[in-house]
Each structure stands twice: as C-alpha cells, then as structure tokens.
Design an enzyme around this catalytic site. Structure first.
Site, PDB file in Angstrom:
ATOM      1  N   GLU A 151      -0.215  -0.419   5.823  1.00 28.40           N
ATOM      2  CA  GLU A 151       0.808   0.187   6.685  1.00 28.40           C
ATOM      3  C   GLU A 151       0.718   1.706   6.686  1.00 28.40           C
ATOM      4  O   GLU A 151       0.835   2.346   7.725  1.00 28.40           O
ATOM      5  CB  GLU A 151       2.195  -0.270   6.224  1.00 28.40           C
ATOM      6  CG  GLU A 151       3.316   0.058   7.208  1.00 28.40           C
ATOM      7  CD  GLU A 151       3.906   1.441   7.044  1.00 28.40           C
ATOM      8  OE1 GLU A 151       4.582   1.913   7.980  1.00 28.40           O
ATOM      9  OE2 GLU A 151       3.670   2.073   5.978  1.00 28.40           O
ATOM     10  N   ASP A 157       0.847  -1.192   0.000  1.00 30.53           N
ATOM     11  CA  ASP A 157       0.000   0.000   0.000  1.00 30.53           C
ATOM     12  C   ASP A 157       0.881   1.241   0.000  1.00 30.53           C
ATOM     13  O   ASP A 157       2.057   1.194   0.364  1.00 30.53           O
ATOM     14  CB  ASP A 157      -0.957   0.006   1.181  1.00 30.53           C
ATOM     15  CG  ASP A 157      -0.253   0.233   2.506  1.00 30.53           C
ATOM     16  OD1 ASP A 157       0.660  -0.559   2.822  1.00 30.53           O
ATOM     17  OD2 ASP A 157      -0.600   1.189   3.226  1.00 30.53           O
TER      18      ASP A 157
END
Length: 454
Positions: free
Chosen positions: A158, A96
């Site tokens: 994250e 991500d």
C-alpha cells in the site's frame, strides 16, 4: 442476559488482552516490511506476511492464504463463511510500511517498539500495523460467537502505491465479496474522539528529469551562461506554488471548499509539529487545503550532496513529486496537467522528461446505510462521545477499486492513526488507548451487524 452484558464482556476481554497486543505489535514492528528491495530485503515483507497469516488463523479465521500480486507483494487473504442470510464484513489493513528515512531523526530504533510517555513508538506502530492488532483484538474477543461472515485482507504494498492489490481486486473479485468493508487505515480527529473518514484524496505522482549538459563543467570557467540543470529544476519547481504557498498547476481547479467539520489552524500546527513563528502555507482554511484541494509536495531531489560537492555545474537533476487529488477531480487528468505544467515551465529549453507513477483515484464514502449507522452507535458506546466525520488528505487507492467491484457494499474508514501518530515521519507512534477503544468499537460494530449485541 442483561442488554449490556455482551459489550461489557467485550470491553473487559480486550482490556485484558492489551499486554499481548503490545507484545504482538512489537513482533510485527520488528519486520522492516518496506516493499522496496532497493532499500530492504524482500524477506522482511515475506516474514511480516507470514506473521499476519498465522495471527489471523489464531484469531479464528480458518482459511488464510498468501497470494502474490502483480507487483510482487504478498496479500494476506482470509475468510470465515457467513451463515445463510447473514452479512459478510471485510476487514482491511496493510502490513507494509514507509521507509524510516534518516534514523538520526528518530529518538529510538524505528523497527523496535519503544514506550515513552504512554505511547508506543516504531515505524508502522500506527500505519498500519496498529490497525492489524486492532482487528486481531476484536476477532479474538468475539471468538466463535459471531454469526456473520468475515473476510480478511492485509495488503503488502500500500505504501509504495504499486497497485498489486488493486489488480487482484479486478482479477479475482470473489475474494473480496462483502456487504460492508472496513478500511482500517485512518484515525480519529484526536485521541479519544471517535471519527470516521468520509473522503480521501487521490494520488498522481511523477518524477521529473532535467538535462542541460553532456557532463559536469567547471563553475569558474563556464558558470553564468552554462545552463545549470539543478537551477532549472529549482525554477520549474518554484512555479508549482504561488506567493501565498497555494498549489498552482496549470489546468487544475484549486478553489474547492470543505463542507464538513473544520480543522483549526492551531490544532493543525500542533498536529504537524510546525515550528514556533513559522507560518502555514496557503491562503485557504486548513480543512480546505488538506481535504478539498490539490496539494503538491516535493518528495525528493537527486542532485550532488552538500558534503563532497565540487565546484561544477550540474548537467542533470531530478525530483519526485507527490500530487494529492481531491474528490471530484480525475487523478489521470491531474497527472496529465502536472506533466504538461512541468514541460511548459522548464526554462532555457532544457531537456525534460516526466516519468509517471501509478495513480490512485480520490474517494467519497456513502453515509446512509445500516453499516454506517451501526458503526456510529458502536463508536459512541466505545468512546463515550458521538462519532464525528472528517476528510483525509492521504490516499487509499484500494477504496475506489472495491467500490467498482462491490457497487452495493458500504465502505467505512476508521482506525488508530490519530494526528499525534505522525505517520510516515520519524518517531511514528500509537496511543495504546486508541488501539483498545477502536478494537472495542469494532467488536461492538460486528455484534450489531450480527444482531447479537443484546
């Protein structure tokens, strides 16, 4: 076989694989994998997760699965079992990315990998998709010859800090069992200078809301005595820094010092892109400020935009605040202190509410184990320079979760994210030589752990 035969082969194999690495990084960057459905379709993250899953299977990890976490993100979890008596190494990264922000500040499309002056530009090219590619290069170069266990963990949320993977670690620790954990989400002190990160600051974000009026009122008729919510917010935010620019939050110690390598002010100015003539904030050294002390950043403000704004007094305004918490400080206590400070310093008895986001605790790595020693040797061989150590101003909440469930494991932090990468900012980029050399270092490191580097 000569003692240096295997390292030479690894270096050659990874060097010849760099065109494929660039092509694969371009494919992965093309996914706008921001874990926030308010900004980008969920399918972007799903597609990136599936791409990572296929890539690690291709790299020789036979069992790779997608596991949905409590925050809705997909964690890519894979393993190749260790032979009896051999260690297991967990290789972490995340797919991500941060939102691109205002695309007008980008010199090329953020989700298209673009080469300029020898660097590869694109959101996530360094943080952290470049590290995904680093892992793939190392594993493919080693192939089936490596007699150790490998676990793959690639996170999907994250950057949002919503804690999905940390919860999974607590719920299913067997998925993460390892002797050594490589967190590939940091970088060298500068290009070509091998550096491991030994400390991380934690994170304790909040969103503060200020309300003063039932609705907007005319600034000509009521301006002056009418309490302006935006002015109140500005006033309380101003109390979070002193005249020198140091972060000051009631109840938080802001006098810690960094005992490791220094971070020169001129180097920092260059790395951060500070404009000519603009001074640095704060009265401490750069190393103290970014690695050892709390730091408060205003991430965003909700208020009327300049274009289209009316001659009206704002009845409400909000701000999202980012508090970085150094090692030795409790993140929950820091968040409590920040919330109390905001309430105490809001003027005019305005109504104030504080929404708390998930916290991330600070981290300090062990540096006395065999994994650390093996990594030091591998980095020096790959780069031709002795390994250095540094702190990291950012946060990786997973580190503290893994340290809790794997108390005997060594956790090392490294990666391709050197300062010129400008992670989280427009025009994020990666130096391909960092990907190549870090992949060589990782491959040599794994060989040393397996006792197969000769």
């Amino acid at each position: 076989m000569p003692a240096d035969a295997r390292p030479v082969d690894v270096r050659s194999d990874i060097g010849s694989a760099m065109p494929r690495a660039k092509s694969e990084l371009a494919e992965l960057v093309r996914f706008a994998s921001v874990h926030d459905p308010r900004q980008f379709p969920v399918e972007e993250c799903t597609g990136a997760a599936q791409w990572v899953q296929r890539a690690f299977v291709d790299a020789g990890i036979p069992d790779v699965q997608l596991i949905e976490t409590v925050d809705g993100s997909l964690a890519v979890i894979g393993s190749r079992p260790a032979p009896p008596g051999a260690p297991t190494v967990l290789l972490y990264s995340h797919y991500d990315v941060q939102p691109p922000g205002d695309r007008n500040f980008w010199d090329s499309e953020p989700f298209e990998l673009t080469e300029r002056d020898g660097r590869w530009y694109g959101r996530g090219s360094a943080d952290c998709k470049g590290n995904v590619i680093m892992h793939l290069l190392a594993l493919r170069a080693l192939g089936d010859s490596l007699d150790i266990g490998i676990r793959i963990v690639c996170e999907g949320s994250e950057e949002m800090g919503t804690g999905g993977l940390e919860v999974l670690v607590e719920q299913r620790p067997e998925l993460f069992a390892a002797d050594i954990v490589v967190i590939a989400d940091t970088g060298n002190a500068r290009v070509g200078m091998p550096t491991v990160t030994t400390t991380l600051r934690g994170i304790a974000n909040v969103v503060v809301h200020v309300e003063t009026l039932a609705g907007e009122v005319h600034s000509g008729m009521y301006g002056g005595p009418a309490p302006d919510a935006l002015a109140a917010l500005v006033q309380v935010l101003a109390t979070l820094r002193n005249e020198q620019g140091d972060t000051v939050v009631d109840g938080l110690d802001a006098a810690q010092t960094w005992e490791g390598v220094e971070y020169g002010a001129e180097q920092f100015r260059s790395d951060a892109g500070v404009l000519d003539g603009v001074g640095l904030a704060g009265s401490s050294s750069v190393a103290d400020a970014v690695w050892a002390r709390p730091a408060l950043t205003i991430l965003g403000i909700d208020c009327p935009p300049v274009v289209g704004s009316a001659a009206a007094i704002s009845p409400r305004a909000s701000a999202r605040l980012n508090l970085r918490v150094p090692p030795g400080m409790d993140a929950q206590q820091a968040q409590d202190a920040l919330a109390a400070h905001l309430v105490a310093h809001t003027p005019w008895n305005a109504r104030v509410t504080v929404d708390r986001e998930a916290i991330g605790s600070p981290f300090r790595a062990r540096t006395d184990g065999p994994g650390y020693a093996a990594l030091s040797e591998a980095l020096e061989e790959a780069f031709g320079h002795p390994m250095g150590t540094a702190g990291q101003g950012g946060s990786i909440p997973l580190c503290t979760g893994l340290a809790r469930v794997l108390p005997d494991a060594e956790i090392v932090l490294m990666g391709v994210e050197e300062p010129q990468c400008r992670i989280h900012a427009p025009n994020e980029s990666v130096d391909p030589t960092e990907i190549e050399k870090m992949a060589v270092a990782e491959a040599l490191f794994l060989q040393r752990l397996a006792g197969s580097d000769s």
